[in-house]
Scaffold this active site. Structure first.
Site, PDB file in Angstrom:
ATOM      1  CB  CYS A 129      63.612  17.938 -27.503  1.00 29.81           C
ATOM      2  SG  CYS A 129      63.854  19.676 -27.139  1.00 29.81           S
ATOM      3  CG  HIS A 130      66.643  19.207 -23.739  1.00 26.46           C
ATOM      4  ND1 HIS A 130      65.831  20.051 -24.454  1.00 26.46           N
ATOM      5  CD2 HIS A 130      67.721  19.948 -23.362  1.00 26.46           C
ATOM      6  CE1 HIS A 130      66.377  21.252 -24.510  1.00 26.46           C
ATOM      7  NE2 HIS A 130      67.527  21.224 -23.858  1.00 26.46           N
TER       8      HIS A 130
END
Length: 180
Positions: free
Chosen positions: A106-107
């Protein structure tokens, strides 16, 4: 075999911590929750507070040599805080320098961008990080899971919680835990 899961004291996406954690446990690997501060970390379900998890080791005591690999769970706030902590950035970079596998979802690649380890690598992430990855010299792809071996170590990345099944399976395979 021991794997470090590096998270900030607040903001980790709970499912991106708990599902990979369980996958490595099921593979016979010992996970350690490493953070910038002692005590516990506050996980989130997107923007809502979720459970807390006890920190096993803080960055001042954690050493790359103690671990066989690194997992970087996402959440927006978690990697954003980690990338501003020099110790966290150095810890992540150390796994690349040591040739040890790293997995990020994800991030989480924000921390890797800050560590200057994505140059020449192909990876995926939450789509909003694509420009950051390209600006750091990496190649961004929109794939469920991406394994990149074009560097000193194996890098496993995924885009989002919906990719966790593929991420966890690939993570365990790339660690060699599934072959133990």
């Amino acid at each position: 075999m021991q794997i470090a899961f590096l998270v900030a004291p607040e903001g980790v996406e709970q499912v991106e911590l708990t599902e990979p954690w369980q996958a490595v446990v099921d593979a016979g690997v010992v996970p350690h929750l490493v953070s910038t501060a002692p005590g516990s970390v506050q996980a989130f379900h997107h923007l809502d507070k979720a459970d807390t998890f006890t920190v096993n080791r803080t960055l001042d005591k954690a050493r790359v040599d103690d671990y066989d690999g690194l997992v970087l769970p996402g959440g927006v706030a978690n990697p954003d805080e980690l990338r501003t902590d020099e110790r966290a950035v150095a810890f992540a970079r150390g796994f690349f320098e040591a040739g040890k596998p790293v997995a990020a979802i994800c991030h989480a690649p924000w921390t890797l961008v800050e560590a200057d380890v994505v140059r020449g690598r192909t990876l995926t992430s939450w789509p909003s990080l694509a420009t950051d990855i390209r600006n750091a010299g990496g190649t961004w792809v929109d794939e469920r899971v991406k394994v990149c071996t074009d560097g000193p170590n194996t890098l496993v990345t995924s885009r989002k919680p919906g990719d966790l099944k593929a991420f966890c399976t690939t993570l365990v395979n790339e660690l060699g835990a599934g072959r133990r």
